[in-house]
Design a protein around this motif. Structure first.
Motif, PDB file in Angstrom:
ATOM      1  N   GLU A 242       0.968  -1.072   0.106  1.00  0.00           N
ATOM      2  CA  GLU A 242      -0.147   0.021   0.111  1.00  0.00           C
ATOM      3  C   GLU A 242       0.960   1.105   0.048  1.00  0.00           C
ATOM      4  N   GLY A 243       0.208   2.316  -0.406  1.00  0.00           N
ATOM      5  CA  GLY A 243       1.057   3.694  -0.692  1.00  0.00           C
ATOM      6  C   GLY A 243       0.291   4.793  -0.899  1.00  0.00           C
ATOM      7  N   THR A 244       0.836   5.993  -0.897  1.00  0.00           N
ATOM      8  CA  THR A 244      -0.084   7.092  -1.383  1.00  0.00           C
ATOM      9  C   THR A 244       0.713   7.954  -2.424  1.00  0.00           C
ATOM     10  N   PHE A 245      -0.059   8.612  -3.120  1.00  0.00           N
ATOM     11  CA  PHE A 245       0.749   9.337  -4.258  1.00  0.00           C
ATOM     12  C   PHE A 245      -0.235  10.867  -4.448  1.00  0.00           C
ATOM     13  N   THR A 246       0.616  11.726  -5.097  1.00  0.00           N
ATOM     14  CA  THR A 246      -0.197  12.664  -5.535  1.00  0.00           C
ATOM     15  C   THR A 246      -0.166  12.831  -6.921  1.00  0.00           C
ATOM     16  N   VAL A 247      -1.334  13.621  -7.503  1.00  0.00           N
ATOM     17  CA  VAL A 247      -1.457  13.578  -9.060  1.00  0.00           C
ATOM     18  C   VAL A 247      -1.108  14.855  -9.464  1.00  0.00           C
ATOM     19  N   GLY A 248      -0.415  14.998 -10.652  1.00  0.00           N
ATOM     20  CA  GLY A 248      -0.094  16.312 -11.150  1.00  0.00           C
ATOM     21  C   GLY A 248      -0.639  16.167 -12.527  1.00  0.00           C
ATOM     22  N   LEU A 249      -1.363  17.156 -13.004  1.00  0.00           N
ATOM     23  CA  LEU A 249      -1.364  17.231 -14.592  1.00  0.00           C
ATOM     24  C   LEU A 249      -0.450  18.148 -15.166  1.00  0.00           C
ATOM     25  N   ARG A 250       0.416  17.203 -15.910  1.00  0.00           N
ATOM     26  CA  ARG A 250       1.646  17.935 -16.614  1.00  0.00           C
ATOM     27  C   ARG A 250       1.702  17.589 -18.176  1.00  0.00           C
ATOM     28  N   VAL A 251       2.099  18.432 -18.684  1.00  0.00           N
ATOM     29  CA  VAL A 251       2.340  18.324 -20.205  1.00  0.00           C
ATOM     30  C   VAL A 251       3.902  19.055 -20.414  1.00  0.00           C
ATOM     31  N   ALA A 252       4.572  18.543 -20.843  1.00  0.00           N
ATOM     32  CA  ALA A 252       5.793  19.208 -21.400  1.00  0.00           C
ATOM     33  C   ALA A 252       5.490  20.281 -22.649  1.00  0.00           C
ATOM     34  N   GLU A 253       6.285  21.381 -22.390  1.00  0.00           N
ATOM     35  CA  GLU A 253       5.891  22.374 -23.530  1.00  0.00           C
ATOM     36  C   GLU A 253       6.553  21.844 -25.075  1.00  0.00           C
ATOM     37  N   VAL A 254       7.346  20.813 -25.095  1.00  0.00           N
ATOM     38  CA  VAL A 254       7.649  20.374 -26.403  1.00  0.00           C
ATOM     39  C   VAL A 254       7.885  18.853 -25.927  1.00  0.00           C
ATOM     40  N   MET A 255       7.847  17.913 -27.114  1.00  0.00           N
ATOM     41  CA  MET A 255       8.063  16.634 -27.052  1.00  0.00           C
ATOM     42  C   MET A 255       9.443  16.369 -27.433  1.00  0.00           C
ATOM     43  N   GLY A 256      10.489  16.920 -27.212  1.00  0.00           N
ATOM     44  CA  GLY A 256      11.805  16.733 -27.507  1.00  0.00           C
ATOM     45  C   GLY A 256      12.455  17.891 -28.420  1.00  0.00           C
ATOM     46  N   LYS A 257      13.907  17.774 -28.519  1.00  0.00           N
ATOM     47  CA  LYS A 257      14.564  18.881 -29.111  1.00  0.00           C
ATOM     48  C   LYS A 257      15.593  18.301 -30.012  1.00  0.00           C
ATOM     49  N   GLY A 258      15.642  18.668 -31.271  1.00  0.00           N
ATOM     50  CA  GLY A 258      16.709  18.112 -32.201  1.00  0.00           C
ATOM     51  C   GLY A 258      16.433  16.565 -32.422  1.00  0.00           C
ATOM     52  N   ARG A 259      17.640  15.861 -31.914  1.00  0.00           N
ATOM     53  CA  ARG A 259      17.718  14.247 -32.196  1.00  0.00           C
ATOM     54  C   ARG A 259      17.055  13.542 -31.111  1.00  0.00           C
ATOM     55  N   VAL A 260      16.684  14.248 -29.887  1.00  0.00           N
ATOM     56  CA  VAL A 260      16.187  13.408 -28.778  1.00  0.00           C
ATOM     57  C   VAL A 260      14.610  13.720 -28.446  1.00  0.00           C
ATOM     58  N   ALA A 261      13.964  12.826 -28.300  1.00  0.00           N
ATOM     59  CA  ALA A 261      12.561  12.931 -28.297  1.00  0.00           C
ATOM     60  C   ALA A 261      12.291  12.383 -26.706  1.00  0.00           C
ATOM     61  N   ILE A 262      11.160  12.787 -26.177  1.00  0.00           N
ATOM     62  CA  ILE A 262      10.677  12.343 -24.628  1.00  0.00           C
ATOM     63  C   ILE A 262       9.391  11.629 -25.023  1.00  0.00           C
ATOM     64  N   GLY A 263       9.014  10.877 -24.163  1.00  0.00           N
ATOM     65  CA  GLY A 263       7.674  10.033 -24.136  1.00  0.00           C
ATOM     66  C   GLY A 263       7.335   9.477 -22.757  1.00  0.00           C
ATOM     67  N   GLY A 264       6.068   9.032 -22.617  1.00  0.00           N
ATOM     68  CA  GLY A 264       5.667   8.472 -21.547  1.00  0.00           C
ATOM     69  C   GLY A 264       5.461   9.699 -20.428  1.00  0.00           C
ATOM     70  N   ASP A 265       5.676   9.294 -19.070  1.00  0.00           N
ATOM     71  CA  ASP A 265       5.593  10.021 -18.106  1.00  0.00           C
ATOM     72  C   ASP A 265       6.577  11.261 -18.088  1.00  0.00           C
ATOM     73  N   ALA A 266       7.523  11.184 -18.869  1.00  0.00           N
ATOM     74  CA  ALA A 266       8.800  12.084 -19.054  1.00  0.00           C
ATOM     75  C   ALA A 266       7.977  13.282 -19.610  1.00  0.00           C
ATOM     76  N   ALA A 267       6.948  12.999 -20.256  1.00  0.00           N
ATOM     77  CA  ALA A 267       6.322  14.139 -21.388  1.00  0.00           C
ATOM     78  C   ALA A 267       4.814  14.508 -20.611  1.00  0.00           C
ATOM     79  N   HIS A 268       4.271  13.750 -20.235  1.00  0.00           N
ATOM     80  CA  HIS A 268       2.938  13.913 -19.594  1.00  0.00           C
ATOM     81  C   HIS A 268       2.357  13.150 -18.390  1.00  0.00           C
ATOM     82  N   THR A 269       1.964  13.506 -17.551  1.00  0.00           N
ATOM     83  CA  THR A 269       1.208  12.768 -16.458  1.00  0.00           C
ATOM     84  C   THR A 269      -0.171  13.336 -15.957  1.00  0.00           C
ATOM     85  N   HIS A 270      -1.090  12.332 -15.754  1.00  0.00           N
ATOM     86  CA  HIS A 270      -2.365  13.019 -15.299  1.00  0.00           C
ATOM     87  C   HIS A 270      -3.132  11.940 -14.207  1.00  0.00           C
ATOM     88  N   SER A 271      -4.322  11.889 -13.973  1.00  0.00           N
ATOM     89  CA  SER A 271      -5.046  11.049 -12.693  1.00  0.00           C
ATOM     90  C   SER A 271      -4.992   9.586 -13.457  1.00  0.00           C
TER      91      SER A 271
END
Ligand SMILES: Cc1cc2nc3c(=O)[nH]c(=O)nc-3n(C[C@H](O)[C@H](O)[C@H](O)COP(=O)(O)OP(=O)(O)OC[C@H]3O[C@@H](n4cnc5c(N)ncnc54)[C@H](O)[C@@H]3O)c2cc1C
Length: 348
Positions: A242-271
Protein backbone atom coordinates in the motif's frame (compact mmCIF):
# COMPACT_ATOMS: atom_id res chain seq x y z
CA UNK A 1 20.82 3.16 -36.98
CA UNK A 2 21.55 3.22 -33.24
CA UNK A 3 19.15 4.64 -30.62
CA UNK A 4 19.83 5.35 -26.94
CA UNK A 5 16.84 4.97 -24.57
CA UNK A 6 16.97 6.44 -21.06
CA UNK A 7 14.60 4.47 -18.81
CA UNK A 8 13.42 0.86 -18.95
CA UNK A 9 9.89 1.34 -17.64
CA UNK A 10 6.99 0.22 -19.84
CA UNK A 11 7.52 3.09 -22.30
CA UNK A 12 11.27 2.61 -22.73
CA UNK A 13 10.79 -1.15 -23.13
CA UNK A 14 8.00 -0.62 -25.69
CA UNK A 15 10.26 1.77 -27.64
CA UNK A 16 13.05 -0.83 -27.63
CA UNK A 17 10.64 -3.44 -29.03
CA UNK A 18 9.38 -1.05 -31.71
CA UNK A 19 12.93 -0.09 -32.75
CA UNK A 20 14.35 -3.62 -32.62
CA UNK A 21 11.39 -4.80 -34.71
CA UNK A 22 12.59 -2.38 -37.41
CA UNK A 23 16.11 -3.80 -37.16
CA UNK A 24 17.67 -0.86 -35.31
CA UNK A 25 20.37 -1.18 -32.67
CA UNK A 26 19.28 -0.12 -29.17
CA UNK A 27 21.22 0.72 -26.01
CA UNK A 28 19.12 1.32 -22.91
CA UNK A 29 19.88 2.20 -19.30
CA UNK A 30 17.82 2.51 -16.14
CA UNK A 31 18.80 4.00 -12.81
CA UNK A 32 16.90 1.27 -10.92
CA UNK A 33 18.26 -2.20 -10.20
CA UNK A 34 15.42 -3.89 -12.11
CA UNK A 35 11.75 -3.84 -12.96
CA UNK A 36 9.29 -2.02 -10.68
CA UNK A 37 6.98 -3.87 -8.36
CA UNK A 38 5.16 -0.71 -7.38
CA UNK A 39 1.38 -0.74 -7.55
CA UNK A 40 0.82 1.43 -10.61
CA UNK A 41 -0.87 0.79 -13.97
CA UNK A 42 -3.31 -2.04 -14.27
CA UNK A 43 -5.22 -1.47 -17.52
CA UNK A 44 -3.74 -2.32 -20.92
CA UNK A 45 -6.03 -0.98 -23.64
CA UNK A 46 -6.72 -2.20 -27.17
CA UNK A 47 -4.48 0.38 -28.83
CA UNK A 48 -1.49 -0.87 -26.82
CA UNK A 49 -2.39 -4.48 -27.65
CA UNK A 50 -2.59 -3.60 -31.38
CA UNK A 51 0.86 -1.95 -31.26
CA UNK A 52 2.38 -4.79 -29.22
CA UNK A 53 0.82 -7.56 -31.30
CA UNK A 54 3.50 -8.06 -34.03
CA UNK A 55 6.21 -8.62 -31.40
CA UNK A 56 4.16 -11.30 -29.62
CA UNK A 57 3.90 -9.14 -26.48
CA UNK A 58 0.12 -8.66 -26.79
CA UNK A 59 -0.49 -12.43 -26.80
CA UNK A 60 1.74 -12.87 -23.75
CA UNK A 61 0.04 -10.02 -21.89
CA UNK A 62 -3.41 -11.45 -22.69
CA UNK A 63 -2.36 -14.91 -21.54
CA UNK A 64 -1.56 -13.47 -18.10
CA UNK A 65 -4.22 -10.75 -17.86
CA UNK A 66 -7.86 -10.69 -16.79
CA UNK A 67 -10.50 -9.66 -19.30
CA UNK A 68 -12.53 -6.82 -17.78
CA UNK A 69 -16.04 -7.76 -18.93
CA UNK A 70 -18.20 -5.72 -16.58
CA UNK A 71 -17.76 -2.92 -14.09
CA UNK A 72 -20.06 -2.29 -11.17
CA UNK A 73 -20.71 1.37 -10.32
CA UNK A 74 -21.81 2.34 -6.81
CA UNK A 75 -22.82 5.67 -5.35
CA UNK A 76 -21.83 5.16 -1.72
CA UNK A 77 -23.69 1.97 -0.69
CA UNK A 78 -26.23 2.14 -3.54
CA UNK A 79 -25.67 0.19 -6.76
CA UNK A 80 -25.96 2.75 -9.54
CA UNK A 81 -25.41 0.62 -12.61
CA UNK A 82 -23.40 -2.19 -14.14
CA UNK A 83 -21.42 -1.41 -17.29
CA UNK A 84 -20.60 -3.97 -19.91
CA UNK A 85 -17.28 -3.02 -21.53
CA UNK A 86 -17.91 -3.20 -25.28
CA UNK A 87 -15.58 -5.02 -27.67
CA UNK A 88 -14.31 -7.59 -25.18
CA UNK A 89 -15.00 -10.52 -27.53
CA UNK A 90 -12.63 -9.24 -30.22
CA UNK A 91 -9.27 -10.96 -30.69
CA UNK A 92 -7.66 -7.84 -29.24
CA UNK A 93 -10.12 -6.64 -26.59
CA UNK A 94 -10.88 -3.11 -25.38
CA UNK A 95 -9.23 -3.57 -21.97
CA UNK A 96 -7.39 -6.21 -19.99
CA UNK A 97 -6.08 -5.93 -16.42
CA UNK A 98 -2.53 -6.86 -15.52
CA UNK A 99 -0.23 -5.43 -12.84
CA UNK A 100 2.32 -3.05 -14.42
CA UNK A 101 5.27 -5.10 -13.12
CA UNK A 102 3.96 -8.16 -14.96
CA UNK A 103 3.44 -6.18 -18.17
CA UNK A 104 7.01 -4.89 -17.86
CA UNK A 105 8.30 -8.45 -17.34
CA UNK A 106 6.67 -9.53 -20.63
CA UNK A 107 8.17 -6.52 -22.44
CA UNK A 108 11.62 -7.05 -20.91
CA UNK A 109 11.59 -10.68 -21.96
CA UNK A 110 10.96 -9.69 -25.59
CA UNK A 111 13.61 -6.95 -25.42
CA UNK A 112 16.12 -9.54 -24.22
CA UNK A 113 15.08 -11.96 -26.99
CA UNK A 114 16.15 -9.20 -29.39
CA UNK A 115 19.59 -9.35 -27.76
CA UNK A 116 19.22 -6.01 -25.96
CA UNK A 117 20.54 -5.89 -22.39
CA UNK A 118 19.33 -3.13 -20.07
CA UNK A 119 22.18 -1.34 -18.27
CA UNK A 120 20.53 -1.43 -14.82
CA UNK A 121 21.82 0.94 -12.11
CA UNK A 122 23.09 3.37 -14.76
CA UNK A 123 21.45 6.79 -14.90
CA UNK A 124 21.59 9.32 -17.67
CA UNK A 125 23.62 12.25 -16.36
CA UNK A 126 24.62 14.03 -19.56
CA UNK A 127 23.38 14.52 -23.09
CA UNK A 128 25.02 16.38 -25.97
CA UNK A 129 23.90 16.71 -29.56
CA UNK A 130 26.58 16.45 -32.25
CA UNK A 131 26.29 17.20 -35.97
CA UNK A 132 25.12 13.68 -36.78
CA UNK A 133 24.00 12.17 -33.50
CA UNK A 134 23.80 12.33 -29.72
CA UNK A 135 26.20 11.40 -26.95
CA UNK A 136 24.69 10.29 -23.65
CA UNK A 137 26.72 10.07 -20.45
CA UNK A 138 25.67 7.34 -18.01
CA UNK A 139 26.79 7.12 -14.40
CA UNK A 140 26.58 4.00 -12.24
CA UNK A 141 24.60 4.80 -9.10
CA UNK A 142 26.85 2.98 -6.65
CA UNK A 143 30.29 2.68 -8.24
CA UNK A 144 30.28 6.06 -10.00
CA UNK A 145 31.59 4.41 -13.21
CA UNK A 146 30.75 6.51 -16.27
CA UNK A 147 30.08 5.41 -19.84
CA UNK A 148 29.53 7.38 -23.03
CA UNK A 149 27.02 6.12 -25.57
CA UNK A 150 27.10 7.58 -29.08
CA UNK A 151 23.87 7.07 -30.99
CA UNK A 152 21.97 8.52 -33.94
CA UNK A 153 18.89 9.38 -31.85
CA UNK A 154 17.88 9.48 -28.18
CA UNK A 155 14.59 8.78 -26.38
CA UNK A 156 13.86 9.96 -22.84
CA UNK A 157 11.45 7.47 -21.24
CA UNK A 158 12.78 8.14 -17.77
CA UNK A 159 9.56 8.98 -15.96
CA UNK A 160 8.01 12.07 -14.42
CA UNK A 161 11.34 13.36 -13.03
CA UNK A 162 13.00 12.78 -16.42
CA UNK A 163 16.71 13.61 -16.55
CA UNK A 164 16.52 13.81 -20.36
CA UNK A 165 13.75 16.43 -20.16
CA UNK A 166 15.83 18.42 -17.67
CA UNK A 167 19.03 18.09 -19.73
CA UNK A 168 17.17 19.32 -22.82
CA UNK A 169 15.86 22.30 -20.79
CA UNK A 170 12.21 21.49 -21.52
CA UNK A 171 9.67 23.06 -19.15
CA UNK A 172 6.39 21.46 -18.12
CA UNK A 173 3.05 23.02 -17.30
CA UNK A 174 1.81 21.70 -13.99
CA UNK A 175 -1.40 21.75 -11.99
CA UNK A 176 -1.86 19.49 -8.98
CA UNK A 177 -5.12 17.64 -8.38
CA UNK A 178 -6.06 18.34 -4.75
CA UNK A 179 -5.18 15.91 -2.02
CA UNK A 180 -3.37 12.69 -1.35
CA UNK A 181 -4.42 9.59 -3.27
CA UNK A 182 -3.89 6.03 -2.05
CA UNK A 183 -3.27 2.70 -3.69
CA UNK A 184 -3.07 -0.85 -2.37
CA UNK A 185 -2.88 -4.42 -3.64
CA UNK A 186 -4.77 -6.94 -1.55
CA UNK A 187 -6.37 -10.34 -1.68
CA UNK A 188 -10.09 -9.64 -1.50
CA UNK A 189 -13.38 -11.50 -1.55
CA UNK A 190 -16.20 -9.66 -3.26
CA UNK A 191 -19.94 -10.16 -3.04
CA UNK A 192 -20.13 -9.39 -6.79
CA UNK A 193 -18.84 -11.10 -9.94
CA UNK A 194 -17.64 -8.00 -11.83
CA UNK A 195 -13.96 -7.60 -12.65
CA UNK A 196 -14.00 -3.93 -11.67
CA UNK A 197 -15.94 -1.67 -9.33
CA UNK A 198 -16.07 2.12 -9.13
CA UNK A 199 -17.35 3.58 -5.88
CA UNK A 200 -18.44 7.19 -6.18
CA UNK A 201 -19.93 9.46 -3.55
CA UNK A 202 -21.84 12.71 -3.19
CA UNK A 203 -18.93 14.33 -1.33
CA UNK A 204 -16.13 13.98 -3.90
CA UNK A 205 -14.54 10.69 -2.79
CA UNK A 206 -13.93 8.09 -5.52
CA UNK A 207 -12.49 4.58 -5.41
CA UNK A 208 -11.65 2.00 -8.06
CA UNK A 209 -11.20 -1.70 -7.35
CA UNK A 210 -9.85 -3.80 -10.24
CA UNK A 211 -9.00 -7.48 -10.24
CA UNK A 212 -5.37 -8.27 -11.12
CA UNK A 213 -5.70 -12.07 -10.99
CA UNK A 214 -5.17 -14.71 -8.33
CA UNK A 215 -7.83 -13.17 -6.07
CA UNK A 216 -5.81 -9.94 -5.89
CA UNK A 217 -7.32 -6.49 -6.37
CA UNK A 218 -5.69 -3.15 -7.14
CA UNK A 219 -7.47 -0.56 -4.98
CA UNK A 220 -7.14 3.15 -5.80
CA UNK A 221 -8.81 6.19 -4.24
CA UNK A 222 -8.51 9.96 -4.34
CA UNK A 223 -8.54 9.83 -0.52
CA UNK A 224 -5.57 8.68 1.64
CA UNK A 225 -7.41 5.60 3.05
CA UNK A 226 -8.43 3.30 0.21
CA UNK A 227 -8.46 0.23 2.48
CA UNK A 228 -11.17 1.77 4.69
CA UNK A 229 -13.27 2.54 1.62
CA UNK A 230 -12.70 -0.91 0.10
CA UNK A 231 -13.61 -2.65 3.36
CA UNK A 232 -17.11 -1.21 3.12
CA UNK A 233 -17.68 -3.02 -0.16
CA UNK A 234 -15.61 -6.22 -0.01
CA UNK A 235 -13.68 -8.40 2.41
CA UNK A 236 -10.09 -7.23 2.34
CA UNK A 237 -7.87 -10.13 3.43
CA UNK A 238 -4.08 -9.82 3.38
CA UNK A 239 -2.70 -6.52 2.09
CA UNK A 240 0.27 -7.07 -0.23
CA UNK A 241 1.38 -3.47 -0.58
CA UNK A 242 0.00 0.00 0.00
CA UNK A 243 1.08 3.57 -0.54
CA UNK A 244 0.02 7.12 -1.27
CA UNK A 245 0.70 9.41 -4.21
CA UNK A 246 -0.15 12.84 -5.51
CA UNK A 247 -1.51 13.53 -8.97
CA UNK A 248 -0.11 16.25 -11.20
CA UNK A 249 -1.57 17.27 -14.53
CA UNK A 250 1.57 17.94 -16.52
CA UNK A 251 2.42 18.32 -20.18
CA UNK A 252 5.88 19.18 -21.51
CA UNK A 253 6.05 22.36 -23.59
CA UNK A 254 7.60 20.28 -26.39
CA UNK A 255 8.12 16.51 -26.83
CA UNK A 256 11.86 16.75 -27.49
CA UNK A 257 14.55 18.78 -29.21
CA UNK A 258 16.75 17.99 -32.21
CA UNK A 259 17.64 14.31 -32.30
CA UNK A 260 16.18 13.53 -28.86
CA UNK A 261 12.50 12.95 -28.07
CA UNK A 262 10.73 12.38 -24.77
CA UNK A 263 7.71 10.14 -24.17
CA UNK A 264 5.55 8.57 -21.46
CA UNK A 265 5.54 10.16 -18.00
CA UNK A 266 8.64 12.15 -18.99
CA UNK A 267 6.32 14.16 -21.25
CA UNK A 268 2.89 13.96 -19.58
CA UNK A 269 1.17 12.83 -16.38
CA UNK A 270 -2.44 12.87 -15.25
CA UNK A 271 -4.83 11.13 -12.84
CA UNK A 272 -5.25 7.33 -12.99
CA UNK A 273 -8.90 7.84 -14.04
CA UNK A 274 -9.33 6.03 -17.34
CA UNK A 275 -6.05 4.13 -16.93
CA UNK A 276 -4.42 6.03 -19.78
CA UNK A 277 -0.87 6.98 -18.62
CA UNK A 278 1.08 3.88 -19.57
CA UNK A 279 -1.06 3.32 -22.66
CA UNK A 280 -0.45 6.86 -23.88
CA UNK A 281 3.27 6.32 -23.33
CA UNK A 282 3.26 3.05 -25.29
CA UNK A 283 1.66 4.96 -28.18
CA UNK A 284 4.49 7.55 -27.89
CA UNK A 285 7.06 4.74 -28.04
CA UNK A 286 5.75 3.32 -31.30
CA UNK A 287 5.29 6.79 -32.83
CA UNK A 288 8.91 7.57 -31.94
CA UNK A 289 10.16 4.42 -33.71
CA UNK A 290 8.15 5.39 -36.79
CA UNK A 291 9.61 8.92 -36.68
CA UNK A 292 13.14 7.48 -36.48
CA UNK A 293 12.40 5.37 -39.54
CA UNK A 294 11.14 8.51 -41.36
CA UNK A 295 14.09 10.59 -39.99
CA UNK A 296 11.39 13.08 -38.89
CA UNK A 297 11.26 13.73 -35.15
CA UNK A 298 9.38 16.99 -35.78
CA UNK A 299 6.36 14.93 -36.88
CA UNK A 300 6.59 12.97 -33.61
CA UNK A 301 6.74 16.14 -31.55
CA UNK A 302 3.69 17.67 -33.25
CA UNK A 303 1.46 14.57 -33.27
CA UNK A 304 2.23 13.31 -29.79
CA UNK A 305 1.97 16.69 -28.05
CA UNK A 306 -1.57 17.09 -29.40
CA UNK A 307 -2.51 13.62 -28.19
CA UNK A 308 -1.00 14.24 -24.74
CA UNK A 309 -2.85 17.55 -24.33
CA UNK A 310 -6.14 15.94 -25.40
CA UNK A 311 -5.73 12.96 -23.05
CA UNK A 312 -4.75 15.07 -20.04
CA UNK A 313 -7.78 17.34 -20.66
CA UNK A 314 -10.11 14.34 -21.16
CA UNK A 315 -9.03 12.53 -17.99
CA UNK A 316 -9.23 15.78 -16.02
CA UNK A 317 -12.81 16.39 -17.21
CA UNK A 318 -13.71 12.79 -16.39
CA UNK A 319 -12.14 13.02 -12.93
CA UNK A 320 -13.94 16.27 -12.14
CA UNK A 321 -17.20 14.74 -13.32
CA UNK A 322 -16.76 11.57 -11.22
CA UNK A 323 -15.79 13.54 -8.10
CA UNK A 324 -18.36 16.32 -8.44
CA UNK A 325 -20.30 17.51 -5.39
CA UNK A 326 -22.58 19.84 -7.34
CA UNK A 327 -26.25 18.63 -7.16
CA UNK A 328 -26.83 19.15 -10.92
CA UNK A 329 -23.41 17.62 -11.66
CA UNK A 330 -24.36 14.53 -9.65
CA UNK A 331 -27.49 14.03 -11.75
CA UNK A 332 -25.49 14.46 -14.99
CA UNK A 333 -22.74 12.11 -13.74
CA UNK A 334 -25.14 9.35 -12.77
CA UNK A 335 -26.94 9.60 -16.12
CA UNK A 336 -23.66 9.56 -18.12
CA UNK A 337 -22.43 6.50 -16.26
CA UNK A 338 -25.42 4.51 -17.46
CA UNK A 339 -24.11 4.72 -21.04
CA UNK A 340 -21.23 2.59 -22.29
CA UNK A 341 -20.01 5.52 -24.43
CA UNK A 342 -18.67 7.32 -21.37
CA UNK A 343 -16.42 4.42 -20.47
CA UNK A 344 -15.14 3.59 -23.96
CA UNK A 345 -14.41 7.26 -24.64
CA UNK A 346 -12.34 7.37 -21.46
CA UNK A 347 -10.41 4.09 -21.87
CA UNK A 348 -9.37 5.04 -25.42
C1 LIG B 1 -1.84 4.32 -8.83
C2 LIG B 1 -1.57 4.43 -10.31
C3 LIG B 1 -2.39 3.75 -11.19
C4 LIG B 1 -2.15 3.83 -12.56
N1 LIG B 1 -2.98 3.13 -13.40
C5 LIG B 1 -2.75 3.16 -14.73
C6 LIG B 1 -3.52 2.32 -15.62
O1 LIG B 1 -4.40 1.57 -15.23
N2 LIG B 1 -3.21 2.38 -16.95
C7 LIG B 1 -2.22 3.18 -17.42
O2 LIG B 1 -2.02 3.20 -18.65
N3 LIG B 1 -1.45 3.95 -16.60
C8 LIG B 1 -1.68 3.95 -15.27
N4 LIG B 1 -0.87 4.67 -14.43
C9 LIG B 1 0.22 5.47 -14.97
C10 LIG B 1 1.44 4.61 -15.28
O3 LIG B 1 1.89 3.93 -14.13
C11 LIG B 1 2.56 5.47 -15.85
O4 LIG B 1 2.00 6.32 -16.85
C12 LIG B 1 3.67 4.63 -16.46
O5 LIG B 1 4.41 3.97 -15.46
C13 LIG B 1 4.64 5.50 -17.26
O6 LIG B 1 5.66 4.70 -17.77
P1 LIG B 1 7.07 5.34 -18.14
O7 LIG B 1 7.87 4.22 -18.71
O8 LIG B 1 6.88 6.58 -18.93
O9 LIG B 1 7.67 5.84 -16.75
P2 LIG B 1 8.07 4.97 -15.47
O10 LIG B 1 7.19 3.80 -15.32
O11 LIG B 1 8.16 5.95 -14.35
O12 LIG B 1 9.53 4.44 -15.84
C14 LIG B 1 10.61 5.33 -15.94
C15 LIG B 1 11.90 4.55 -15.76
O13 LIG B 1 13.01 5.45 -15.93
C16 LIG B 1 13.99 5.19 -14.94
N5 LIG B 1 14.78 6.40 -14.72
C17 LIG B 1 14.47 7.51 -14.02
N6 LIG B 1 15.45 8.42 -14.10
C18 LIG B 1 16.42 7.88 -14.89
C19 LIG B 1 17.68 8.34 -15.36
N7 LIG B 1 18.18 9.56 -15.04
N8 LIG B 1 18.40 7.52 -16.16
C20 LIG B 1 17.94 6.27 -16.50
N9 LIG B 1 16.74 5.79 -16.06
C21 LIG B 1 15.99 6.59 -15.29
C22 LIG B 1 13.19 4.73 -13.72
O14 LIG B 1 13.98 3.94 -12.84
C23 LIG B 1 12.05 3.94 -14.37
O15 LIG B 1 12.36 2.57 -14.49
C24 LIG B 1 -1.08 4.62 -13.05
C25 LIG B 1 -0.25 5.31 -12.17
C26 LIG B 1 -0.48 5.21 -10.80
C27 LIG B 1 0.42 5.95 -9.85
Amino acid sequence: MHVYISGAGPVGLAAAIALAGRGYRVTMADRAAGITNEARAVGVNRNSLVLLSPSGAAAEIMARATLVRTARVMEDDRRLTELTIPGQKRRLPTLVALAQGETERVLLDIVQRHGIEVLWNFETTGLAETADGVTATLTHRTTGETREIRADYGFGADGSHSAVRRLLGIAMSERMVDGTWSVADAHCETPWRNEACAVLSRVGAVGFFITIGGGRYRLISNRPDVLTLASRHMTVKDVLQEGTFTVGLRVAEVMGKGRVAIGGDAAHTHSPVGGRGMNLGIADAFAFAEAVEDRDLAAYRAARLGDAQKTVALTDRAYRMLSTTNPMGLIARNAALKTAGFVTGLIG
